[in-house]
Design a protein around this motif. Structure first.
Motif, mmCIF file in Angstrom:
data_model
loop_
_atom_site.group_PDB
_atom_site.id
_atom_site.type_symbol
_atom_site.label_atom_id
_atom_site.label_comp_id
_atom_site.label_asym_id
_atom_site.label_seq_id
_atom_site.Cartn_x
_atom_site.Cartn_y
_atom_site.Cartn_z
ATOM 1 N N SER A 112 0.843 -1.239 0.012
ATOM 2 C CA SER A 112 -0.092 0.049 -0.023
ATOM 3 C C SER A 112 1.052 1.297 -0.090
ATOM 4 O O SER A 112 1.951 1.224 0.020
ATOM 5 N N GLU A 113 0.225 2.328 -0.038
ATOM 6 C CA GLU A 113 1.178 3.665 -0.133
ATOM 7 C C GLU A 113 1.955 3.751 1.029
ATOM 8 O O GLU A 113 3.108 4.349 0.935
ATOM 9 N N ASP A 114 1.509 3.545 2.080
ATOM 10 C CA ASP A 114 2.441 3.747 3.463
ATOM 11 C C ASP A 114 3.269 2.444 3.525
ATOM 12 O O ASP A 114 4.173 2.242 4.666
ATOM 13 N N GLY A 115 3.550 1.541 2.472
ATOM 14 C CA GLY A 115 4.645 0.546 2.533
ATOM 15 C C GLY A 115 4.341 -0.846 3.300
ATOM 16 O O GLY A 115 4.990 -1.494 3.226
ATOM 17 N N SER A 116 3.172 -0.905 3.731
ATOM 18 C CA SER A 116 2.701 -1.985 4.420
ATOM 19 C C SER A 116 2.166 -2.896 3.348
ATOM 20 O O SER A 116 1.541 -2.632 2.412
ATOM 21 N N LEU A 117 2.134 -4.464 3.617
ATOM 22 C CA LEU A 117 1.740 -5.361 2.703
ATOM 23 C C LEU A 117 0.331 -5.481 2.871
ATOM 24 O O LEU A 117 -0.249 -5.625 4.023
ATOM 25 N N LEU A 118 -0.321 -5.751 1.851
ATOM 26 C CA LEU A 118 -1.776 -5.962 1.709
ATOM 27 C C LEU A 118 -1.922 -7.444 0.653
ATOM 28 O O LEU A 118 -1.219 -7.563 -0.018
ATOM 29 N N VAL A 119 -2.796 -7.845 1.166
ATOM 30 C CA VAL A 119 -3.334 -8.818 -0.022
ATOM 31 C C VAL A 119 -4.782 -8.565 -0.471
ATOM 32 O O VAL A 119 -5.778 -8.295 0.162
ATOM 33 N N ASN A 120 -4.723 -8.783 -1.716
ATOM 34 C CA ASN A 120 -6.173 -8.376 -2.332
ATOM 35 C C ASN A 120 -6.529 -9.646 -2.920
ATOM 36 O O ASN A 120 -5.874 -10.799 -3.132
ATOM 37 N N LYS A 121 -7.879 -9.917 -3.238
ATOM 38 C CA LYS A 121 -8.370 -10.821 -3.751
ATOM 39 C C LYS A 121 -8.344 -10.781 -5.275
ATOM 40 O O LYS A 121 -8.578 -9.731 -5.846
ATOM 41 N N TYR A 122 -8.126 -11.935 -5.968
ATOM 42 C CA TYR A 122 -8.147 -11.759 -7.650
ATOM 43 C C TYR A 122 -9.449 -11.342 -7.956
ATOM 44 O O TYR A 122 -10.332 -11.762 -7.507
ATOM 45 N N ALA A 123 -9.428 -10.424 -9.004
ATOM 46 C CA ALA A 123 -10.558 -9.843 -9.584
ATOM 47 C C ALA A 123 -11.836 -10.692 -9.815
ATOM 48 O O ALA A 123 -13.069 -10.278 -9.237
ATOM 49 N N ARG A 124 -11.499 -11.748 -10.173
ATOM 50 C CA ARG A 124 -12.667 -12.681 -10.802
ATOM 51 C C ARG A 124 -12.477 -13.952 -10.193
ATOM 52 O O ARG A 124 -11.517 -14.508 -9.554
ATOM 53 N N ASP A 125 -13.629 -14.941 -10.012
ATOM 54 C CA ASP A 125 -13.726 -15.938 -9.021
ATOM 55 C C ASP A 125 -13.739 -16.935 -9.705
ATOM 56 O O ASP A 125 -13.334 -18.228 -9.042
ATOM 57 N N GLY A 126 -14.197 -17.487 -11.013
ATOM 58 C CA GLY A 126 -14.468 -18.797 -11.665
ATOM 59 C C GLY A 126 -13.353 -19.723 -11.426
ATOM 60 O O GLY A 126 -12.026 -19.418 -11.580
ATOM 61 N N SER A 127 -13.806 -21.027 -11.140
ATOM 62 C CA SER A 127 -12.592 -21.965 -10.899
ATOM 63 C C SER A 127 -12.168 -22.620 -12.045
ATOM 64 O O SER A 127 -11.340 -23.382 -12.210
ATOM 65 N N GLY A 128 -12.319 -22.057 -13.206
ATOM 66 C CA GLY A 128 -12.109 -22.358 -14.510
ATOM 67 C C GLY A 128 -10.858 -21.232 -15.228
ATOM 68 O O GLY A 128 -10.284 -21.603 -16.060
ATOM 69 N N LEU A 129 -10.568 -20.212 -14.154
ATOM 70 C CA LEU A 129 -9.808 -19.129 -14.624
ATOM 71 C C LEU A 129 -8.232 -19.701 -14.377
ATOM 72 O O LEU A 129 -7.730 -19.231 -13.235
ATOM 73 N N ILE A 130 -7.792 -20.269 -15.446
ATOM 74 C CA ILE A 130 -6.397 -20.562 -15.035
ATOM 75 C C ILE A 130 -5.306 -19.372 -15.012
ATOM 76 O O ILE A 130 -4.429 -19.332 -14.352
ATOM 77 N N SER A 131 -5.716 -18.340 -15.779
ATOM 78 C CA SER A 131 -4.779 -17.178 -15.555
ATOM 79 C C SER A 131 -4.760 -16.467 -14.214
ATOM 80 O O SER A 131 -3.637 -15.854 -13.910
ATOM 81 N N SER A 132 -5.760 -16.798 -13.352
ATOM 82 C CA SER A 132 -5.656 -16.217 -12.043
ATOM 83 C C SER A 132 -4.700 -17.089 -11.208
ATOM 84 O O SER A 132 -4.022 -16.456 -10.098
ATOM 85 N N LEU A 133 -4.425 -18.488 -11.612
ATOM 86 C CA LEU A 133 -3.296 -19.019 -10.827
ATOM 87 C C LEU A 133 -1.954 -18.585 -11.258
ATOM 88 O O LEU A 133 -1.067 -18.539 -10.442
ATOM 89 N N THR A 134 -1.864 -17.974 -12.344
ATOM 90 C CA THR A 134 -0.428 -17.459 -12.869
ATOM 91 C C THR A 134 -0.269 -15.993 -12.088
ATOM 92 O O THR A 134 0.751 -15.507 -12.050
ATOM 93 N N GLN A 135 -1.428 -15.424 -11.954
ATOM 94 C CA GLN A 135 -1.246 -13.910 -11.366
ATOM 95 C C GLN A 135 -1.192 -13.788 -9.972
ATOM 96 O O GLN A 135 -0.851 -12.889 -9.301
ATOM 97 N N ALA A 136 -1.849 -14.992 -9.239
ATOM 98 C CA ALA A 136 -1.888 -15.121 -7.804
ATOM 99 C C ALA A 136 -0.485 -15.063 -6.971
ATOM 100 O O ALA A 136 0.439 -16.071 -7.711
ATOM 101 N N ASP A 137 -0.347 -14.884 -5.885
ATOM 102 C CA ASP A 137 0.877 -15.286 -5.097
ATOM 103 C C ASP A 137 0.572 -16.368 -3.926
ATOM 104 O O ASP A 137 1.611 -16.830 -3.434
ATOM 105 N N GLY A 138 -0.472 -16.418 -4.051
ATOM 106 C CA GLY A 138 -0.948 -17.850 -2.938
ATOM 107 C C GLY A 138 -2.487 -17.670 -2.638
ATOM 108 O O GLY A 138 -3.424 -17.009 -3.389
ATOM 109 N N PHE A 139 -3.031 -18.418 -1.639
ATOM 110 C CA PHE A 139 -4.275 -18.588 -1.463
ATOM 111 C C PHE A 139 -4.590 -17.642 0.163
ATOM 112 O O PHE A 139 -3.838 -17.795 0.820
ATOM 113 N N ILE A 140 -5.834 -16.943 -0.045
ATOM 114 C CA ILE A 140 -6.284 -16.081 1.226
ATOM 115 C C ILE A 140 -7.285 -17.443 1.640
ATOM 116 O O ILE A 140 -8.142 -17.870 1.251
#
Ligand code: AMP
Ligand code: MG
Length: 423
Positions: A370-398
């Protein structure tokens, strides 16, 4: 009439196993395969140690100098005023003493050289003054050194007979350094697990073949093979099973004779074309198949004689998650390791959402500052479990527990980085 939300395919979660129950059923009573063999140190990274590695002697074997400098007997030294000694000998690393080491004298000594008996203190060369006299070289040692300064004691790393490495661990490059320090060349390791993977579905075609309308390229095979290999097992990709009960039964029953574990993806839901379940019910036993997680269900777990079978969902995101949550612990334990839940970290949510109670959800998480330098985790914008692109862009699971119903922006959430799964 009981109102059900027909748009929510998770509306019937009530009768399912929870994540914890599923994991417990999977791992309770599971034991390592028995075969072991000796593996050369050079080839041992990623292998699972079957016997402890013990220290046959002290490590380090000799008390030795930690610096380049001058060694002397502390009893001869005036710690208040400093002392000047004649330099009467020299110890280089790995070589015997040149000259003599007598009381009331100092020896030139280099890093890693064994200190002569009684010369238990070393001064760094940067801290001395050298004086040339008619009788030879003298070294002026300043005040303030403590007994035993700048030496590494015999056995200070590991004592003779102590355990250098316990069994049941997957050997890291650091572990190989520790084994090498004992002088051992061959280590007893479990034989690697043999895993076969199958994809299923008439619509699934292999990369490298021409595209056909209505088909989908097999993403799961390459991904699962990569996951299995990263987990330290041998993996054969046995191709795509068509939606045909007899063919599936024949293929699974043959593979069960040659492999420790069969991993399938797809074909385990209650739809008409789901023949894997049917085949497994005929060939062996079926242990579970519905887990209250999202994404993921359904998933099956069975056994054909001595071969374990895990039926992962077909959707690549769900297959990936279910592999990490359920197949990885099974492969870990079968391969001779102890399994521990993947490390999770509390990180501030960069999003807000509400959630249904009663099931555990795994959101694809993207880390950002974030702007103050602290770490945030965002959820990937879309939800579907067929979205393979989400796996290449994510850093892990919430990970959101069963009873969580709301996440507020800035609240701490559990985040499991892919690195926690060894990826
Ligand atoms: P299933 O579990 O067989 O009902 O499959 C669920 C969804 O995942 C369907 O849309 C399938 O086409 C898709 N799917 C199944 N297997 C694969 C695969 N190996 N690669 C890519 N998508 C798959
Ligand atoms: Mg299918």
């Amino acid at each position: 009439m009981d109102k059900k939300n027909l748009n929510d395919c998770f509306a019937h979660d009530g009768a399912m196993l929870t994540h914890e129950q599923a994991l417990e059923k999977l791992t309770t009573g599971l034991v390592a395969i028995t075969g072991t063999r000796s593996v050369a140190l050079d080839d041992a990274v990623g292998e699972v140690l079957a016997k402890p590695v013990l220290a046959p002697r002290n490590i380090p074997a000799h008390t030795n100098s930690a610096v380049d400098g001058y060694g002397f007997c502390f009893a001869d030294y005036d710690a208040q005023a400093g002392t000047t000694f004649p330099v009467t000998g020299m110890m280089a690393a790995g070589s015997p003493l040149e000259g003599i080491a007598l009381p009331q004298s100092a020896i030139r000594i280099f890093t890693g050289a064994a200190v002569p008996d009684g010369f238990e203190t070393v001064v760094m060369q940067e801290d001395v003054e050298l004086v040339s006299t008619e009788d030879g070289e003298q070294v002026k040692i300043p005040a303030g050194l403590k007994r035993g300064a700048n030496v590494r004691l015999a056995g200070e790393d590991v004592h003779e007979g102590a355990t250098v490495l316990p069994p049941n661990r997957r050997l890291s490059p650091q572990d190989l350094a520790a084994i090498a320090s004992t002088g051992t060349l061959g280590v007893e390791c479990f034989r690697p697990l043999k895993v076969a993977i199958f994809s299923t579905g008439d619509e699934v075609i292999r990369p490298g073949t021409p595209f056909e309308h209505g088909k989908v390229y097999d993403s799961n095979a390459a991904m699962l093979r990569g996951l299995v290999v990263k987990a330290g097992a041998l993996c054969d990709d046995l191709g795509v099973l068509p939606d045909d009960a007899q063919l599936i039964e024949t293929a699974l029953s043959k593979a069960a004779q040659a492999y420790d574990v069969l991993l399938t993806s797809g074909g385990v839901s209650v739809g008409e074309l789901d023949f894997v379940l049917e085949a497994l019910n005929k060939l062996g036993s079926l242990h579970l198949w519905k887990i209250a997680i999202k994404p993921g269900r359904p998933m099956s777990f069975g056994q054909i004689n001595n071969c374990m079978m895990l039926g992962l969902p077909g959707n690549p995101v769900a297959a990936f998650l279910c592999f990490l949550l359920y197949a990885q612990p099974v492969l870990t334990i079968l391969s001779g390791q102890k399994w521990q839940a993947p490390l999770r970290y509390k990180i501030r949510a960069g999003f807000s959402m509400s959630k249904k109670t009663g099931r555990r959800e795994f959101l694809r998480g993207v880390l950002e500052y974030s702007e103050d330098g602290s770490l945030l985790v965002n959820k990937y914008a879309r939800d579907g479990s067929g979205l393979i692109s989400s796996l290449t862009q994510a850093d892990g699971f919430i990970e959101l527990g069963e009873y969580v119903v709301e996440i507020k922006h800035g609240e701490l959430v559990d985040f499991i980085p892919f690195g926690s799964f060894g990826l």
